[in-house]
Design an enzyme around this catalytic site. Structure first.
Site, PDB file in Angstrom:
ATOM      1  CG  ASP A   7     -28.130  -7.093  15.123  1.00 56.44           C
ATOM      2  OD1 ASP A   7     -28.388  -6.063  15.787  1.00 56.44           O
ATOM      3  OD2 ASP A   7     -28.971  -7.700  14.444  1.00 56.44           O
ATOM      4  CG  ASP A 129     -37.506  -8.563  20.901  1.00 52.32           C
ATOM      5  OD1 ASP A 129     -37.812  -7.410  20.563  1.00 52.32           O
ATOM      6  OD2 ASP A 129     -36.405  -8.872  21.373  1.00 52.32           O
TER       7      ASP A 129
END
Length: 241
Positions: A7, A129
């Site tokens: 990330d 998500d």
């Protein structure tokens, strides 16, 4: 495939706790070196997220992403801030194997439909998500009223094949994946390729997911807590082939 995750935030590799941008842990100041370490261990796939791009809706870590692509010759997928065709094409032309579309799947479904028609379901993945079975958008900063299963159905009708399912409440918690959610989605949508993300702790979690029929998994924090190693991933991948 089992994907180690990197990330990206301000050009560095970090982890967020439950998607909270105020709870950042630095993993590696040089994500390119991290990517090289991954492929040198024999793991040939990598999941990249531009966290800053997920918030702003535009590329924020392009230089680092480009450098990773040059130094990682395995399968590379990327998400975060891909909300128009110009950005999508830029990353695919860069050589990213597949891109992940998140918020835009809800906010601009015609754009996603156009991408799927142009590039196909092998290069366009939908990020689903959320929590409590409903989808979160804009870097998980907002909760929508759209059910995960409904979004997956709609995108499948438009040609999508793969869906990265992340329970935001599990992400970065090391509590294990939300098996109930994944099982329900798998039973309701058996033709969808579900990719499990969020909460994976150890090899037992991988076996539990496989028992559900889910073999594509994204692993983040467990690698940095060393409850799963890159060698473990390489061994599981080798045995599965």
């Amino acid at each position: 495939m089992i994907f180690p995750a990197i990330d990206l935030h301000n050009g560095q590799s970090v982890r967020l706790y439950q998607g909270d941008y105020d709870k950042v842990t630095l993993i590696n100041k040089d994500p390119v070196v991290q990517a090289k370490d991954i492929i040198n261990t024999g793991v040939n796939q990598l999941h990249l997220v531009d966290l800053d791009g997920a918030k702003t809706g535009r590329p924020e870590n392009y230089t680092v992403i480009s450098d990773i692509r040059k130094n990682f010759d395995g399968f590379l997928e990327l998400g975060g801030g891909i909300r128009d065709e110009k950005i999508a094409s830029m990353y695919l032309d860069l050589g990213i194997d597949r891109i992940i579309i998140g918020s835009a799947a809800i906010e601009n479904p015609q754009f996603v439909k156009k991408l799927l028609k142009r590039y196909g379901g092998d290069r366009i993945v939908i990020g689903v998500d959320g929590s409590n079975g409903k989808v979160a958008v804009n870097g998980w900063l907002e909760q929508s009223d759209v059910k995960m299963s409904d979004l997956i159905k709609t995108m499948m009708d438009d040609g999508a094949k793969s869906f990265i399912v992340t329970d935001v409440a599990r992400d970065g918690t090391m509590q294990g994946p939300n098996l109930d959610l994944l099982m329900k989605l798998y039973q309701e949508l058996p033709k969808a390729n579900l990719v499990a993300s969020g909460g994976i702790r150890d090899l037992k979690d991988l076996h539990n997911l496989k028992a559900l029929g889910i073999t594509d998994v994204i692993i983040g924090k467990a690698l940095y807590e060393k409850t799963i190693t890159l060698k473990d991933i390489a061994e599981v991948e080798k045995n599965a082939s």
